[in-house]
Design a protein around this motif. Structure first.
Motif, PDB file in Angstrom:
ATOM      1  N   GLY A 177       0.817  -1.116   0.003  1.00 15.00           N
ATOM      2  CA  GLY A 177      -0.012  -0.079  -0.066  1.00 15.00           C
ATOM      3  C   GLY A 177       1.001   1.353   0.090  1.00 15.00           C
ATOM      4  O   GLY A 177       1.919   1.180  -0.367  1.00 15.00           O
ATOM      5  N   VAL A 178       0.059   2.483   0.335  1.00 12.85           N
ATOM      6  CA  VAL A 178       0.979   3.669   0.221  1.00 12.85           C
ATOM      7  C   VAL A 178       1.342   4.104   1.796  1.00 12.85           C
ATOM      8  O   VAL A 178       0.506   4.000   2.729  1.00 12.85           O
ATOM      9  CB  VAL A 178      -0.176   4.763  -0.067  1.00 12.85           C
ATOM     10  N   ARG A 194      -6.494   4.855   3.944  1.00 14.35           N
ATOM     11  CA  ARG A 194      -7.105   5.676   2.936  1.00 14.35           C
ATOM     12  C   ARG A 194      -6.520   6.736   2.780  1.00 14.35           C
ATOM     13  O   ARG A 194      -5.500   7.355   3.581  1.00 14.35           O
ATOM     14  CB  ARG A 194      -8.326   5.827   3.392  1.00 14.35           C
ATOM     15  N   ILE A 195      -6.631   7.220   1.246  1.00 17.11           N
ATOM     16  CA  ILE A 195      -5.811   8.376   0.900  1.00 17.11           C
ATOM     17  C   ILE A 195      -6.897   9.008  -0.219  1.00 17.11           C
ATOM     18  O   ILE A 195      -7.444   8.264  -0.923  1.00 17.11           O
ATOM     19  CB  ILE A 195      -4.481   7.972   0.354  1.00 17.11           C
ATOM     20  N   LEU A 226      -9.611   2.725  -5.827  1.00 17.11           N
ATOM     21  CA  LEU A 226      -8.447   2.034  -6.214  1.00 17.11           C
ATOM     22  C   LEU A 226      -7.964   1.393  -4.780  1.00 17.11           C
ATOM     23  O   LEU A 226      -7.558   2.253  -3.751  1.00 17.11           O
ATOM     24  CB  LEU A 226      -7.100   3.020  -6.714  1.00 17.11           C
ATOM     25  N   TYR A 227      -7.740   0.187  -5.004  1.00 18.97           N
ATOM     26  CA  TYR A 227      -7.205  -0.495  -3.773  1.00 18.97           C
ATOM     27  C   TYR A 227      -5.738  -0.919  -4.186  1.00 18.97           C
ATOM     28  O   TYR A 227      -5.702  -1.607  -5.097  1.00 18.97           O
ATOM     29  CB  TYR A 227      -8.084  -1.805  -3.282  1.00 18.97           C
ATOM     30  N   VAL A 228      -4.871  -0.423  -3.517  1.00 22.67           N
ATOM     31  CA  VAL A 228      -3.311  -0.895  -3.743  1.00 22.67           C
ATOM     32  C   VAL A 228      -2.838  -1.700  -2.627  1.00 22.67           C
ATOM     33  O   VAL A 228      -3.156  -1.254  -1.550  1.00 22.67           O
ATOM     34  CB  VAL A 228      -2.603   0.665  -3.955  1.00 22.67           C
ATOM     35  N   ALA A 229      -2.473  -2.723  -2.819  1.00 22.92           N
ATOM     36  CA  ALA A 229      -1.839  -3.780  -1.800  1.00 22.92           C
ATOM     37  C   ALA A 229      -0.642  -4.610  -2.312  1.00 22.92           C
ATOM     38  O   ALA A 229      -0.605  -4.765  -3.680  1.00 22.92           O
ATOM     39  CB  ALA A 229      -2.791  -4.584  -1.556  1.00 22.92           C
ATOM     40  N   SER A 230      -0.076  -5.172  -1.569  1.00 22.47           N
ATOM     41  CA  SER A 230       1.106  -6.266  -2.064  1.00 22.47           C
ATOM     42  C   SER A 230       0.438  -7.377  -2.347  1.00 22.47           C
ATOM     43  O   SER A 230      -0.420  -8.063  -1.768  1.00 22.47           O
ATOM     44  CB  SER A 230       2.089  -6.484  -0.730  1.00 22.47           C
ATOM     45  N   SER A 231       0.988  -7.867  -3.453  1.00 23.34           N
ATOM     46  CA  SER A 231       0.482  -9.253  -3.829  1.00 23.34           C
ATOM     47  C   SER A 231       0.836 -10.434  -2.948  1.00 23.34           C
ATOM     48  O   SER A 231       0.045 -11.508  -2.957  1.00 23.34           O
ATOM     49  CB  SER A 231       0.990  -9.706  -5.443  1.00 23.34           C
ATOM     50  N   PHE A 232       1.931 -10.169  -2.233  1.00 23.28           N
ATOM     51  CA  PHE A 232       2.191 -11.301  -1.038  1.00 23.28           C
ATOM     52  C   PHE A 232       1.397 -11.066   0.206  1.00 23.28           C
ATOM     53  O   PHE A 232       1.319 -12.087   1.070  1.00 23.28           O
ATOM     54  CB  PHE A 232       3.753 -11.208  -0.856  1.00 23.28           C
ATOM     55  N   ASN A 233       0.794  -9.835   0.295  1.00 26.48           N
ATOM     56  CA  ASN A 233       0.081  -9.863   1.694  1.00 26.48           C
ATOM     57  C   ASN A 233      -1.169  -8.911   1.213  1.00 26.48           C
ATOM     58  O   ASN A 233      -1.243  -7.531   1.478  1.00 26.48           O
ATOM     59  CB  ASN A 233       0.899  -8.958   2.446  1.00 26.48           C
ATOM     60  N   LYS A 235      -4.331  -8.376   2.124  1.00 23.13           N
ATOM     61  CA  LYS A 235      -5.237  -7.843   3.034  1.00 23.13           C
ATOM     62  C   LYS A 235      -4.732  -6.497   3.742  1.00 23.13           C
ATOM     63  O   LYS A 235      -5.474  -5.646   4.343  1.00 23.13           O
ATOM     64  CB  LYS A 235      -5.225  -8.526   4.199  1.00 23.13           C
ATOM     65  N   ARG A 236      -3.330  -6.101   3.530  1.00 27.64           N
ATOM     66  CA  ARG A 236      -2.995  -4.790   4.109  1.00 27.64           C
ATOM     67  C   ARG A 236      -2.763  -3.891   3.007  1.00 27.64           C
ATOM     68  O   ARG A 236      -1.627  -3.957   2.439  1.00 27.64           O
ATOM     69  CB  ARG A 236      -1.536  -5.005   4.973  1.00 27.64           C
ATOM     70  N   GLY A 237      -3.522  -3.121   2.756  1.00 29.85           N
ATOM     71  CA  GLY A 237      -3.348  -2.071   1.388  1.00 29.85           C
ATOM     72  C   GLY A 237      -4.079  -0.767   1.836  1.00 29.85           C
ATOM     73  O   GLY A 237      -4.131  -0.282   2.904  1.00 29.85           O
ATOM     74  N   THR A 238      -3.940   0.203   0.690  1.00 31.16           N
ATOM     75  CA  THR A 238      -4.535   1.401   0.964  1.00 31.16           C
ATOM     76  C   THR A 238      -5.563   1.513  -0.082  1.00 31.16           C
ATOM     77  O   THR A 238      -5.591   1.190  -1.068  1.00 31.16           O
ATOM     78  CB  THR A 238      -3.416   2.421   0.718  1.00 31.16           C
ATOM     79  N   LEU A 239      -6.629   2.493   0.311  1.00 29.29           N
ATOM     80  CA  LEU A 239      -7.659   2.420  -0.650  1.00 29.29           C
ATOM     81  C   LEU A 239      -7.739   4.130  -1.010  1.00 29.29           C
ATOM     82  O   LEU A 239      -7.554   5.000  -0.349  1.00 29.29           O
ATOM     83  CB  LEU A 239      -9.095   2.338   0.181  1.00 29.29           C
ATOM     84  N   ILE A 240      -7.577   4.061  -2.320  1.00 30.77           N
ATOM     85  CA  ILE A 240      -7.579   5.642  -2.964  1.00 30.77           C
ATOM     86  C   ILE A 240      -8.837   5.874  -3.482  1.00 30.77           C
ATOM     87  O   ILE A 240      -9.385   5.378  -4.401  1.00 30.77           O
ATOM     88  CB  ILE A 240      -6.499   5.692  -4.173  1.00 30.77           C
ATOM     89  N   SER A 241      -9.341   7.124  -2.583  1.00 33.65           N
ATOM     90  CA  SER A 241     -10.808   7.317  -3.295  1.00 33.65           C
ATOM     91  C   SER A 241     -10.932   8.906  -2.987  1.00 33.65           C
ATOM     92  O   SER A 241      -9.969   9.448  -2.848  1.00 33.65           O
ATOM     93  CB  SER A 241     -11.864   6.720  -2.498  1.00 33.65           C
ATOM     94  N   GLY A 242     -12.208   9.643  -3.228  1.00 32.80           N
ATOM     95  CA  GLY A 242     -12.471  10.859  -3.300  1.00 32.80           C
ATOM     96  C   GLY A 242     -12.118  11.458  -1.753  1.00 32.80           C
ATOM     97  O   GLY A 242     -11.819  12.881  -1.797  1.00 32.80           O
TER      98      GLY A 242
END
Ligand code: ASP
Ligand code: MG
Length: 245
Positions: A177-178, A194-195, A226-233, A235-242
């Motif tokens: 994620g970010v 989130r960002i 947009l949901y950005v996460a590691s392909s190895f993990n 579940k732990r990512g960042t949601l990019i939205s408005g």
């Protein structure tokens, strides 16, 4: 439920990883019965390797020929991942940018997407195929192959999510994620849950290589979350939205 997922080169570095990824996609398909479009980048550092090769035969290669060359990387990934999906008994098919209906201008190596005709893709999804699309590439109205700028598979994923009115667009990379800063340099950097698009655009423009700048711009324009996460993990990512909370 229609979902577009993009996987970067590190998720496809070697045959083992391709098989692990195929298994994961196949399991998700079985469990959730999603309609799935998978956008892939070239394996590992293939694009850099191809660019190095070109400089060894020509100091100033024509941009058109560079596109002929570097667009091949994604086609390798798409076909190999599709074969791996088939070996797990899944119905899957790979498509090039052209076969996915992605029309661009003729600005070689940094082309802009002008339109997408998703007819064939939709039919393949209706027939319950997992459709694996070679990212980073398109075609001009003159049938010239183009690429969408470095990191352009992100843009392919967002553009297809828009054209297909996907419910989700997920970008899997080698970072979790970010972060507030580069965790490799600043150990206390935190991952953001989130960002906003605006904040993400700022980060991308100062060179944080999490997402291609153009992809974020297009996501903002069409309000694609947009949901950005590691392909190895995953579940732990960042949601990019408005909005960011
Ligand atoms: N393979 C291309 C690049 O390295 C596109 C991408 O990775 O998204 O820039
Ligand atoms: Mg790449």
């Amino acid at each position: 439920m229609l979902i577009v997922q993009k996987y970067g080169g590190s998720s496809l570095r070697n045959p083992e990883r391709i098989k692990v990824l195929a298994k994961r996609i196949a399991t998700l398909k079985e469990r959730k019965k999603y309609s799935m479009v998978i956008v892939v980048s070239a394996l590992g550092d293939t694009t850099d390797r191809l660019l190095r090769l070109s400089s060894q035969v020509c100091s100033d290669p024509p941009q058109r020929e560079l596109d002929m060359l570097i667009s091949t990387g994604e086609q390798i990934s798409a076909s190999l991942l599709t074969m791996a999906l088939c070996s797990f008994g899944k119905r899957a098919i790979s498509l090039t940018g052209r076969q996915s209906g992605i029309i661009t201008d003729n600005f070689h190596t940094r082309a802009r997407i002008l339109s997408i005709d998703p007819g064939r893709l939709k039919r393949l999804l209706e027939e319950d195929n997992i459709v694996v699309v070679a990212g980073f590439q398109g075609i001009t109205s003159e049938s010239e192959i183009t690429t969408l700028g470095r990191g352009g598979s992100d843009l392919t994923a967002v553009a297809l999510a828009v054209a297909l009115k996907a419910d989700r667009c997920e970008i899997y990379t080698d970072v979790e994620g970010v972060y507030t800063a580069d965790p490799k340099i600043v150990p206390e950097a935190r991952r953001l849950k989130r960002i906003s698009y605006e904040e993400m655009l700022e980060l991308s423009s100062v060179g944080a290589k999490v997402l291609q700048l153009r992809a974020v711009e297009m996501a903002e324009k069409h309000n694609v979350h947009l949901y950005v996460a590691s392909s190895f993990n995953p579940k732990r990512g960042t949601l990019i939205s408005g909005r960011n909370r």
